[in-house]
Design a protein around this motif. Structure first.
Motif, PDB file in Angstrom:
ATOM      1  N   VAL A 110      47.611  37.004  40.792  1.00 18.88           N
ATOM      2  CA  VAL A 110      46.852  38.184  40.416  1.00 18.88           C
ATOM      3  C   VAL A 110      47.860  39.220  39.931  1.00 18.88           C
ATOM      4  O   VAL A 110      48.761  39.607  40.667  1.00 18.88           O
ATOM      5  CB  VAL A 110      46.069  38.732  41.627  1.00 18.88           C
ATOM      6  CG1 VAL A 110      45.339  39.987  41.271  1.00 18.88           C
ATOM      7  CG2 VAL A 110      45.115  37.670  42.145  1.00 18.88           C
ATOM      8  N   MET A 111      47.722  39.624  38.677  1.00 24.73           N
ATOM      9  CA  MET A 111      48.686  40.576  38.124  1.00 24.73           C
ATOM     10  C   MET A 111      47.972  41.617  37.273  1.00 24.73           C
ATOM     11  O   MET A 111      46.940  41.342  36.683  1.00 24.73           O
ATOM     12  CB  MET A 111      49.731  39.861  37.266  1.00 24.73           C
ATOM     13  CG  MET A 111      50.640  38.953  38.061  1.00 24.73           C
ATOM     14  SD  MET A 111      51.827  38.060  37.044  1.00 24.73           S
ATOM     15  CE  MET A 111      52.670  39.360  36.219  1.00 24.73           C
ATOM     16  N   ILE A 112      48.559  42.800  37.242  1.00 21.53           N
ATOM     17  CA  ILE A 112      48.104  43.862  36.363  1.00 21.53           C
ATOM     18  C   ILE A 112      49.285  44.192  35.463  1.00 21.53           C
ATOM     19  O   ILE A 112      50.411  44.329  35.948  1.00 21.53           O
ATOM     20  CB  ILE A 112      47.693  45.111  37.166  1.00 21.53           C
ATOM     21  CG1 ILE A 112      46.418  44.814  37.949  1.00 21.53           C
ATOM     22  CG2 ILE A 112      47.478  46.301  36.256  1.00 21.53           C
ATOM     23  CD1 ILE A 112      45.925  45.967  38.774  1.00 21.53           C
ATOM     24  N   PRO A 113      49.072  44.315  34.155  1.00 23.18           N
ATOM     25  CA  PRO A 113      50.198  44.628  33.280  1.00 23.18           C
ATOM     26  C   PRO A 113      50.831  45.962  33.668  1.00 23.18           C
ATOM     27  O   PRO A 113      50.130  46.912  34.001  1.00 23.18           O
ATOM     28  CB  PRO A 113      49.577  44.708  31.882  1.00 23.18           C
ATOM     29  CG  PRO A 113      48.123  44.540  32.047  1.00 23.18           C
ATOM     30  CD  PRO A 113      47.819  44.203  33.461  1.00 23.18           C
ATOM     31  N   ARG A 135      41.694  36.940  50.385  1.00 23.54           N
ATOM     32  CA  ARG A 135      42.858  36.639  49.553  1.00 23.54           C
ATOM     33  C   ARG A 135      43.136  37.820  48.638  1.00 23.54           C
ATOM     34  O   ARG A 135      42.273  38.672  48.427  1.00 23.54           O
ATOM     35  CB  ARG A 135      42.589  35.383  48.717  1.00 23.54           C
ATOM     36  CG  ARG A 135      42.390  34.145  49.590  1.00 23.54           C
ATOM     37  CD  ARG A 135      41.879  32.962  48.848  1.00 23.54           C
ATOM     38  NE  ARG A 135      42.668  32.660  47.663  1.00 23.54           N
ATOM     39  CZ  ARG A 135      42.333  31.763  46.773  1.00 23.54           C
ATOM     40  NH1 ARG A 135      41.231  31.064  46.925  1.00 23.54           N
ATOM     41  NH2 ARG A 135      43.079  31.547  45.719  1.00 23.54           N
ATOM     42  N   ASP A 136      44.324  37.878  48.082  1.00 22.80           N
ATOM     43  CA  ASP A 136      44.688  38.934  47.139  1.00 22.80           C
ATOM     44  C   ASP A 136      43.708  38.930  45.972  1.00 22.80           C
ATOM     45  O   ASP A 136      43.349  37.864  45.476  1.00 22.80           O
ATOM     46  CB  ASP A 136      46.108  38.734  46.610  1.00 22.80           C
ATOM     47  CG  ASP A 136      47.159  38.857  47.704  1.00 22.80           C
ATOM     48  OD1 ASP A 136      48.324  38.574  47.386  1.00 22.80           O
ATOM     49  OD2 ASP A 136      46.833  39.227  48.845  1.00 22.80           O
ATOM     50  N   GLU A 137      43.283  40.108  45.562  1.00 20.77           N
ATOM     51  CA  GLU A 137      42.289  40.240  44.491  1.00 20.77           C
ATOM     52  C   GLU A 137      42.580  41.500  43.692  1.00 20.77           C
ATOM     53  O   GLU A 137      43.250  42.405  44.171  1.00 20.77           O
ATOM     54  CB  GLU A 137      40.872  40.391  45.070  1.00 20.77           C
ATOM     55  CG  GLU A 137      40.327  39.175  45.755  1.00 20.77           C
ATOM     56  CD  GLU A 137      39.521  38.279  44.837  1.00 20.77           C
ATOM     57  OE1 GLU A 137      39.333  38.634  43.653  1.00 20.77           O
ATOM     58  OE2 GLU A 137      39.081  37.230  45.311  1.00 20.77           O
ATOM     59  N   TYR A 139      39.697  51.825  37.359  1.00 17.34           N
ATOM     60  CA  TYR A 139      41.128  51.617  37.541  1.00 17.34           C
ATOM     61  C   TYR A 139      41.339  50.332  38.331  1.00 17.34           C
ATOM     62  O   TYR A 139      41.004  50.273  39.514  1.00 17.34           O
ATOM     63  CB  TYR A 139      41.757  52.798  38.299  1.00 17.34           C
ATOM     64  CG  TYR A 139      41.676  54.090  37.537  1.00 17.34           C
ATOM     65  CD1 TYR A 139      42.758  54.541  36.796  1.00 17.34           C
ATOM     66  CD2 TYR A 139      40.514  54.863  37.538  1.00 17.34           C
ATOM     67  CE1 TYR A 139      42.685  55.721  36.075  1.00 17.34           C
ATOM     68  CE2 TYR A 139      40.430  56.046  36.821  1.00 17.34           C
ATOM     69  CZ  TYR A 139      41.520  56.464  36.096  1.00 17.34           C
ATOM     70  OH  TYR A 139      41.445  57.629  35.381  1.00 17.34           O
ATOM     71  N   PRO A 140      41.897  49.279  37.681  1.00 19.09           N
ATOM     72  CA  PRO A 140      42.171  48.044  38.423  1.00 19.09           C
ATOM     73  C   PRO A 140      43.391  48.230  39.326  1.00 19.09           C
ATOM     74  O   PRO A 140      44.385  48.831  38.920  1.00 19.09           O
ATOM     75  CB  PRO A 140      42.444  47.020  37.319  1.00 19.09           C
ATOM     76  CG  PRO A 140      42.900  47.830  36.153  1.00 19.09           C
ATOM     77  CD  PRO A 140      42.238  49.172  36.262  1.00 19.09           C
ATOM     78  N   THR A 141      43.298  47.752  40.548  1.00 19.49           N
ATOM     79  CA  THR A 141      44.415  47.803  41.492  1.00 19.49           C
ATOM     80  C   THR A 141      44.538  46.439  42.165  1.00 19.49           C
ATOM     81  O   THR A 141      43.576  45.678  42.202  1.00 19.49           O
ATOM     82  CB  THR A 141      44.208  48.876  42.586  1.00 19.49           C
ATOM     83  OG1 THR A 141      43.041  48.550  43.327  1.00 19.49           O
ATOM     84  CG2 THR A 141      44.065  50.261  41.998  1.00 19.49           C
ATOM     85  N   ILE A 142      45.701  46.161  42.694  1.00 24.63           N
ATOM     86  CA  ILE A 142      45.916  44.907  43.404  1.00 24.63           C
ATOM     87  C   ILE A 142      45.708  45.147  44.891  1.00 24.63           C
ATOM     88  O   ILE A 142      46.361  45.997  45.495  1.00 24.63           O
ATOM     89  CB  ILE A 142      47.350  44.371  43.186  1.00 24.63           C
ATOM     90  CG1 ILE A 142      47.609  44.080  41.711  1.00 24.63           C
ATOM     91  CG2 ILE A 142      47.592  43.128  44.038  1.00 24.63           C
ATOM     92  CD1 ILE A 142      46.830  42.939  41.139  1.00 24.63           C
ATOM     93  N   TYR A 143      44.774  44.385  45.469  1.00 21.51           N
ATOM     94  CA  TYR A 143      44.544  44.423  46.916  1.00 21.51           C
ATOM     95  C   TYR A 143      45.332  43.277  47.530  1.00 21.51           C
ATOM     96  O   TYR A 143      45.158  42.120  47.145  1.00 21.51           O
ATOM     97  CB  TYR A 143      43.049  44.276  47.221  1.00 21.51           C
ATOM     98  CG  TYR A 143      42.765  43.996  48.673  1.00 21.51           C
ATOM     99  CD1 TYR A 143      43.030  44.953  49.645  1.00 21.51           C
ATOM    100  CD2 TYR A 143      42.250  42.770  49.085  1.00 21.51           C
ATOM    101  CE1 TYR A 143      42.782  44.702  50.975  1.00 21.51           C
ATOM    102  CE2 TYR A 143      41.991  42.509  50.411  1.00 21.51           C
ATOM    103  CZ  TYR A 143      42.263  43.476  51.355  1.00 21.51           C
ATOM    104  OH  TYR A 143      42.027  43.231  52.686  1.00 21.51           O
ATOM    105  N   LEU A 144      46.223  43.609  48.461  1.00 24.86           N
ATOM    106  CA  LEU A 144      47.000  42.593  49.160  1.00 24.86           C
ATOM    107  C   LEU A 144      46.343  42.354  50.517  1.00 24.86           C
ATOM    108  O   LEU A 144      46.431  43.194  51.417  1.00 24.86           O
ATOM    109  CB  LEU A 144      48.452  43.044  49.323  1.00 24.86           C
ATOM    110  CG  LEU A 144      49.194  43.328  48.012  1.00 24.86           C
ATOM    111  CD1 LEU A 144      50.599  43.843  48.287  1.00 24.86           C
ATOM    112  CD2 LEU A 144      49.231  42.088  47.142  1.00 24.86           C
TER     113      LEU A 144
END
Length: 175
Positions: free
Chosen positions: A35-38, A108-110, A122-127
């Motif tokens: 899962v990645m955000i540029p 899981r990470d999303e 705003y997309p963010t990474i949830y760990l």
């Protein structure tokens, strides 16, 4: 004189009697999607003019957030987070309440989407293992000029979507 050629074959030797009669394992590469955000190119921030909220101002913002929370639809899970310096400058890490995460969020990470009051996403990474927001949180915090003491109400609308309400700490209202 004729040369004798012997054909050789490589065989995996299985010495353990437990696996001797089983087929040899086949190892192959497995691709895992991350899962990645540029990453965005950002300017270096001047941290010398940090704003620290007083205990009274922080308490007032939290009180307003609790009042707002009480008026929201009770069918959607909600929590309030008071901003600290580590949330809004420097590290840009936002730890979420563990019980809330274990009860309501993915295991899981999303990519979690934060929707502000104007409807901007705003997309963010949830760990999941660390129960917090990482990549993308900085963009949200900077775009909304969050400061120490601001209270944020997070309302989970869908599995990976939060509606976010910002209660500004007294004295930091922004135009």
């Amino acid at each position: 004189m004729k040369l004798r050629t012997v054909e050789k074959q490589l065989v995996v030797v299985r010495r353990s009697s437990r696996v001797a009669n089983k087929p040899a394992p086949v190892y192959q590469e497995v691709l895992v999607d991350k899962v990645m955000i540029p990453r965005r190119v950002s300017k270096h921030r001047d941290l010398s003019n940090r704003v620290y909220a007083s205990d009274e101002a922080r308490a007032e913002a939290l009180e307003k957030a609790e009042k707002l929370e009480s008026g929201l639809d009770p069918h959607f899970p909600v929590f309030i987070k008071s901003m600290l310096q580590s949330h809004v400058t420097g590290g840009f890490w936002l730890g979420l309440p563990v019980h809330f995460c274990k009860t309501n969020l993915p295991k899981r990470d999303e990519v979690m989407t934060l929707v502000d009051e104007e409807g901007h996403e705003y997309p963010t990474i949830y760990l999941a293992k660390k129960t917090g927001l990482s990549g993308g949180w900085k963009g949200f915090a900077v775009a909304h000029r969050l400061v120490d003491g601001d209270a944020i109400v997070f309302q989970l609308l869908q599995r990976t979507t939060f509606k976010v309400y910002i209660i500004r700490v007294k004295g930091s209202e922004q135009s």
